[in-house]
Scaffold this motif. Structure first.
Motif, short mmCIF file in Angstrom:
data_model
loop_
_atom_site.label_atom_id
_atom_site.label_comp_id
_atom_site.label_asym_id
_atom_site.label_seq_id
_atom_site.Cartn_x
_atom_site.Cartn_y
_atom_site.Cartn_z
N LEU A 137 27.69 29.01 -39.49
CA LEU A 137 26.60 28.37 -40.22
C LEU A 137 25.25 28.96 -39.81
O LEU A 137 25.11 29.53 -38.74
CB LEU A 137 26.59 26.87 -39.94
CG LEU A 137 27.81 26.08 -40.41
CD1 LEU A 137 27.72 24.65 -39.93
CD2 LEU A 137 27.93 26.11 -41.93
N PRO A 138 24.26 28.78 -40.65
CA PRO A 138 22.91 29.23 -40.27
C PRO A 138 22.42 28.48 -39.03
O PRO A 138 22.89 27.41 -38.70
CB PRO A 138 22.04 28.90 -41.48
CG PRO A 138 22.98 28.60 -42.59
CD PRO A 138 24.30 28.27 -42.00
N LEU A 139 21.46 29.05 -38.34
CA LEU A 139 20.99 28.55 -37.06
C LEU A 139 20.49 27.11 -37.15
O LEU A 139 20.86 26.26 -36.33
CB LEU A 139 19.89 29.46 -36.52
CG LEU A 139 19.36 29.11 -35.14
CD1 LEU A 139 20.46 29.22 -34.10
CD2 LEU A 139 18.18 29.98 -34.78
N LYS A 140 19.66 26.81 -38.13
CA LYS A 140 19.09 25.46 -38.22
C LYS A 140 20.17 24.44 -38.51
O LYS A 140 20.17 23.33 -37.94
CB LYS A 140 18.01 25.44 -39.32
CG LYS A 140 17.16 24.22 -39.27
CD LYS A 140 15.89 24.45 -40.04
CE LYS A 140 14.91 23.40 -39.61
NZ LYS A 140 13.56 23.76 -39.82
N THR A 141 21.08 24.76 -39.35
CA THR A 141 22.18 23.84 -39.68
C THR A 141 23.03 23.61 -38.44
O THR A 141 23.45 22.48 -38.17
CB THR A 141 23.03 24.42 -40.82
OG1 THR A 141 22.20 24.79 -41.90
CG2 THR A 141 24.07 23.43 -41.29
N ARG A 142 23.27 24.67 -37.70
CA ARG A 142 24.04 24.53 -36.46
C ARG A 142 23.33 23.58 -35.49
O ARG A 142 23.98 22.75 -34.85
CB ARG A 142 24.23 25.88 -35.79
CG ARG A 142 25.42 26.63 -36.33
CD ARG A 142 25.77 27.78 -35.45
NE ARG A 142 24.92 28.91 -35.81
CZ ARG A 142 24.72 29.98 -35.06
NH1 ARG A 142 25.27 30.07 -33.89
NH2 ARG A 142 23.94 30.96 -35.47
N HIS A 143 22.01 23.71 -35.40
CA HIS A 143 21.26 22.84 -34.50
C HIS A 143 21.39 21.37 -34.92
O HIS A 143 21.53 20.49 -34.07
CB HIS A 143 19.78 23.25 -34.43
CG HIS A 143 19.55 24.47 -33.62
ND1 HIS A 143 19.20 24.42 -32.31
CD2 HIS A 143 19.62 25.80 -33.93
CE1 HIS A 143 19.05 25.64 -31.83
NE2 HIS A 143 19.32 26.51 -32.81
N GLN B 210 19.72 18.52 -25.99
CA GLN B 210 19.36 17.97 -27.30
C GLN B 210 17.87 18.20 -27.59
O GLN B 210 17.52 18.57 -28.71
CB GLN B 210 19.70 16.48 -27.35
CG GLN B 210 19.59 15.88 -28.74
CD GLN B 210 20.08 14.44 -28.75
OE1 GLN B 210 20.05 13.76 -27.74
NE2 GLN B 210 20.52 14.00 -29.91
N SER B 211 17.03 18.01 -26.59
CA SER B 211 15.60 18.26 -26.80
C SER B 211 15.33 19.73 -27.07
O SER B 211 14.45 20.10 -27.84
CB SER B 211 14.79 17.74 -25.63
OG SER B 211 15.09 18.50 -24.47
N GLY B 212 16.11 20.60 -26.44
CA GLY B 212 15.98 22.04 -26.69
C GLY B 212 16.40 22.41 -28.11
O GLY B 212 15.82 23.30 -28.73
N LEU B 213 17.39 21.72 -28.63
CA LEU B 213 17.84 22.01 -30.01
C LEU B 213 16.84 21.51 -31.03
O LEU B 213 16.72 22.09 -32.11
CB LEU B 213 19.18 21.32 -30.25
CG LEU B 213 20.41 21.94 -29.57
CD1 LEU B 213 21.64 21.08 -29.83
CD2 LEU B 213 20.65 23.35 -30.05
N GLN B 214 16.12 20.46 -30.73
CA GLN B 214 15.19 19.89 -31.71
C GLN B 214 13.88 20.65 -31.80
O GLN B 214 13.10 20.44 -32.72
CB GLN B 214 14.90 18.42 -31.36
CG GLN B 214 16.12 17.53 -31.54
CD GLN B 214 15.88 16.10 -31.09
OE1 GLN B 214 14.86 15.79 -30.55
NE2 GLN B 214 16.88 15.26 -31.33
N LYS B 215 13.61 21.56 -30.89
CA LYS B 215 12.36 22.36 -30.92
C LYS B 215 12.38 23.39 -31.99
O LYS B 215 13.27 23.92 -32.48
CB LYS B 215 12.11 23.01 -29.57
CG LYS B 215 11.76 22.01 -28.51
CD LYS B 215 11.46 22.71 -27.22
CE LYS B 215 11.15 21.73 -26.10
NZ LYS B 215 10.94 22.35 -24.84
#
Length: 151
Positions: A100-106, A146-151
């Motif tokens: 999946l694309p990066l944002k979707t993966r996040h 999780q905070s790292g993924l939301q950046k």
């Protein structure tokens, strides 16, 4: 005058009586010793039976406790197998996520981390304080990720 009427006794009479008395006394001691030894043998036999019963009962309790622990171990094995299948599922999901694309993966990973955090919270309620402390560290790490993924 006879010796019997004057109560005169001869030494031979006393010697004969002593010999018969000694023989009777020795025979009496032998018989009483045999009776006493018989009583001792019965008491020892009874004590041996009591000890065997106690030993059997203790051994039986140990075996029943061992059987219970074996059943518990089988239950743990089943749980480990369930966890293995869940880990296989998670691994398969990660392979799909890589596509999946990066944002979707996040976004998906964020949802999975939320799910893991909820499960960790549920598990921590059932653990000892030491294990809860270890799990709290894991939850902090999950929050950091999780905070790292939301950046």
């Amino acid at each position: 005058m006879s010796a019997a009427s004057e109560k005169i006794h001869q030494i031979e009479d006393y010697q004969k009586k002593e010999e018969t008395t000694e023989q009777n006394f020795a025979a009496g001691i032998g018989e009483s010793a045999q009776k006493d030894m018989g009583k001792v043998a019965v008491i020892i036999s009874f004590m041996a039976i009591v000890l065997l019963v106690v030993f059997f009962y203790g051994l039986n309790q140990n075996l029943s406790n061992l059987a219970t622990e074996v059943k518990d171990l089988q239950g743990v094995r089943g749980q480990v197998e369930t966890l293995n299948t869940q880990m296989t599922t998670v691994d398969n999901r990660l392979v799909e996520l890589e596509k999946l694309p990066l944002k979707t993966r996040h976004i998906i990973m964020d949802g999975m981390i939320d799910e893991m955090t909820q499960k960790a919270n549920y598990i921590s309620q059932q653990l000892t304080p030491e294990e809860q402390a270890k799990l709290a560290k894991v939850q902090e790490i999950l929050k950091d990720v999780q905070s790292g993924l939301q950046k």
